[in-house]
Motif scaffolding. Structure first.
Motif, PDB file in Angstrom:
ATOM      1  N   LEU A   1       0.832  -1.200   0.000  1.00 37.56           N
ATOM      2  CA  LEU A   1       0.000   0.000   0.000  1.00 37.56           C
ATOM      3  C   LEU A   1       0.869   1.253   0.000  1.00 37.56           C
TER       4      LEU A   1
ATOM      5  N   THR B   1      -4.306   6.851   3.771  1.00 40.24           N
ATOM      6  CA  THR B   1      -5.621   6.879   4.421  1.00 40.24           C
ATOM      7  C   THR B   1      -6.728   6.529   3.434  1.00 40.24           C
ATOM      8  N   ARG B   2      -6.624   7.057   2.221  1.00 40.75           N
ATOM      9  CA  ARG B   2      -7.650   6.755   1.206  1.00 40.75           C
ATOM     10  C   ARG B   2      -7.647   5.280   0.848  1.00 40.75           C
ATOM     11  N   ARG B   3      -6.469   4.704   0.672  1.00 44.30           N
ATOM     12  CA  ARG B   3      -6.399   3.292   0.297  1.00 44.30           C
ATOM     13  C   ARG B   3      -6.879   2.382   1.420  1.00 44.30           C
TER      14      ARG B   3
ATOM     15  N   GLY C   1      -9.114   3.239   3.621  1.00 44.70           N
ATOM     16  CA  GLY C   1     -10.566   3.407   3.608  1.00 44.70           C
ATOM     17  C   GLY C   1     -11.225   2.592   2.512  1.00 44.70           C
ATOM     18  N   GLU C   2     -10.617   2.572   1.316  1.00 46.84           N
ATOM     19  CA  GLU C   2     -11.173   1.785   0.222  1.00 46.84           C
ATOM     20  C   GLU C   2     -11.157   0.300   0.558  1.00 46.84           C
ATOM     21  N   ARG C   3     -10.050  -0.154   1.183  1.00 42.07           N
ATOM     22  CA  ARG C   3      -9.969  -1.562   1.573  1.00 42.07           C
ATOM     23  C   ARG C   3     -11.034  -1.900   2.599  1.00 42.07           C
ATOM     24  N   ARG C   4     -11.232  -1.017   3.579  1.00 39.22           N
ATOM     25  CA  ARG C   4     -12.245  -1.266   4.607  1.00 39.22           C
ATOM     26  C   ARG C   4     -13.648  -1.288   3.999  1.00 39.22           C
ATOM     27  N   ARG C   5     -13.907  -0.347   3.081  1.00 38.04           N
ATOM     28  CA  ARG C   5     -15.233  -0.333   2.447  1.00 38.04           C
ATOM     29  C   ARG C   5     -15.449  -1.602   1.628  1.00 38.04           C
ATOM     30  N   GLY C   6     -14.386  -2.069   0.960  1.00 35.33           N
ATOM     31  CA  GLY C   6     -14.507  -3.307   0.210  1.00 35.33           C
ATOM     32  C   GLY C   6     -14.788  -4.495   1.106  1.00 35.33           C
ATOM     33  N   GLU C   7     -14.088  -4.544   2.271  1.00 27.86           N
ATOM     34  CA  GLU C   7     -14.318  -5.629   3.215  1.00 27.86           C
ATOM     35  C   GLU C   7     -15.734  -5.594   3.770  1.00 27.86           C
ATOM     36  N   LYS C   8     -16.220  -4.371   4.071  1.00 28.40           N
ATOM     37  CA  LYS C   8     -17.585  -4.244   4.576  1.00 28.40           C
ATOM     38  C   LYS C   8     -18.595  -4.668   3.524  1.00 28.40           C
TER      39      LYS C   8
END
Length: 418
Positions: free
Chosen positions: A93, A195-197, A199-206
């Motif tokens: 990352l 931070t953006r990446r 966040g994107e990973r967390r949103r994808g996991e969710k």
């Protein structure tokens, strides 16, 4: 205001001392050392450019950071960033974030040592430098680039990033030059990208978790419907057979109704539990098969070999029933002579293998069905056990089909005798 004043004063004093040293050397030169005006003029121009550059630096720092303090004024920026992924993922990352910087020129990435080094071109924030190549500041330092050093320190399921953004010049040069906040800008850009990446990973996991939860809810809903709607034809045929037997053979009619009650009792959905056991599912399947044995007579034979310790194995409800029904409907019922259904279970290598086999028609295109039942079985295994469970369907020898469920043996539950 005080910090700004001392910042400009520090640069001015450093350059005054440098100019004073140059003036001493100039005065000792033969022939031209007695001429003072060139060094005085050069000194005045240099000091004017230094003060102007310092004020420009202050203005740009305030514009970018919104404040002026020791941390924002510094040419060399350090950040400590915690990434909530294991070190390898954190490194990937970080490396991607650095490579996306504008004006990136060269990146050295060492994944084994978890280090990234890079050089970044320094932009001309306000166009060409004053006086162009006649600017005395450029004679001393030129236009240095910036450099980046980033290191990932492994932690417990995390990666701690130490990020350093600095000029490609020795530390002593900070007394004489400013970077126009370009290193502060680079450090903030990398921090934002990380931070953006994340966040994107967390949103994808969710999103994946929500999709999995939705799929599980749909499967549970289909299962509840399957529980609530016992196959009408089977129920009607069983009741009709029991009604006929009450006239000719009351004892067998009573036996059939007893098995039907047992089957229905095991088929009712449980609101407290999403999982069943091999023992409970075997009781349901045997009740179903006993009813069919009364209806089919000697055309149906049943053999069961399930050791008592394995009956506590956790199993999704109606799964064994689906395999047994497939064996009857697509294997034995269409066959004039009927046949045998085998149910057996064995433990090996940390798994429990549950096999339902028959010696019926086998993979006959006319009786093989649509495959929806087996597809649902595989999907429910995936939702219940992930990749730890499987279903294999093969031809039985010398005839028929054998379907084997493999589930983890570590999932055990106390067997209920209710």
């Amino acid at each position: 205001m005080i910090k700004s004043f001392f910042f400009v004063l520090r640069l001015a004093i450093a350059w005054m001392l440098a100019i004073f040293l140059v003036a001493i050397l100039w005065s000792n030169l033969p022939l031209i050392g007695w001429i003072d005006w060139p060094i005085v003029l050069a000194g005045m121009i240099t000091m004017a450019l230094v003060v102007a550059g310092a004020l420009s630096h202050l203005g740009r720092v305030r514009l970018i950071a919104g404040r002026i303090d020791k941390a924002t004024l510094a040419n060399r920026q350090r950040r400590q960033i915690e990434i909530p992924f294991e070190a390898g993922e954190a490194f990937d990352l970080l490396d991607a974030a650095i490579r996306e910087l504008p004006r990136i020129e060269h990146v050295e990435s060492a994944r084994d040592s978890l280090q990234v080094r890079a050089r970044v071109g320094r932009p001309r924030t306000y166009g060409e430098h004053s006086m162009g190549r006649w600017n005395p500041l450029l004679w001393w330092f030129g236009i240095p680039r910036n450099q980046i050093l980033a290191t990932v320190t492994p932690g417990h399921d995390t990666g701690s990033v130490t990020l350093i953004c600095e000029p490609e010049a020795p530390a002593w040069s900070d007394w004489f030059q400013v970077d126009d906040a370009t290193n502060y800008e680079n450090a903030e850009a990398i921090s934002r990208a990380i931070t953006r990446r994340v966040g994107e990973r967390r949103r994808g996991e969710k999103a994946d978790a929500a999709q999995t939860a939705t799929e599980k809810e749909l499967t549970v809903a289909r299962l509840s419907l399957l529980h609530a709607q016992v196959e009408p034809h089977f129920l009607y045929n069983t009741l009709a057979s029991a009604q006929l037997l009450t006239r000719s053979d009351p004892a067998r009619a009573d036996e059939m109704l007893g098995h039907l009650i047992q089957y229905l009792r095991r088929s009712l959905p449980s609101v407290d539990e999403e999982m069943s056991t091999l023992g409970a599912e075997l009781e349901r399947a045997l009740a179903y098969l006993e009813i069919l044995r009364i209806r089919m007579g000697p055309r149906l034979q049943v053999q069961v070999d399930v050791p008592e310790p394995l009956r506590a194995t956790v199993l999704p409800p109606m799964m064994l029933q689906t395999l047994v029904e497939n064996a009857i409907k697509h294997g034995l019922e269409p066959r004039t002579g009927g046949g045998t259904v085998w149910i057996r279970a064995r433990a090996a290598d940390g798994d429990v293998a549950i096999t339902v086999a028959d010696d019926g028609n086998g993979f006959n295109s006319k009786t093989s069905g649509t495959g929806i039942g087996l597809k649902n079985v595989r999907e429910r295994l995936r939702l219940a056990f992930g990749g730890d469970a499987s279903l294999a369907v093969v031809a039985n020898f010398p005839a028929g089909v054998a379907a084997t469920l493999s589930v983890p043996a570590r999932y055990q539950r106390e067997v209920s005798h209710a």
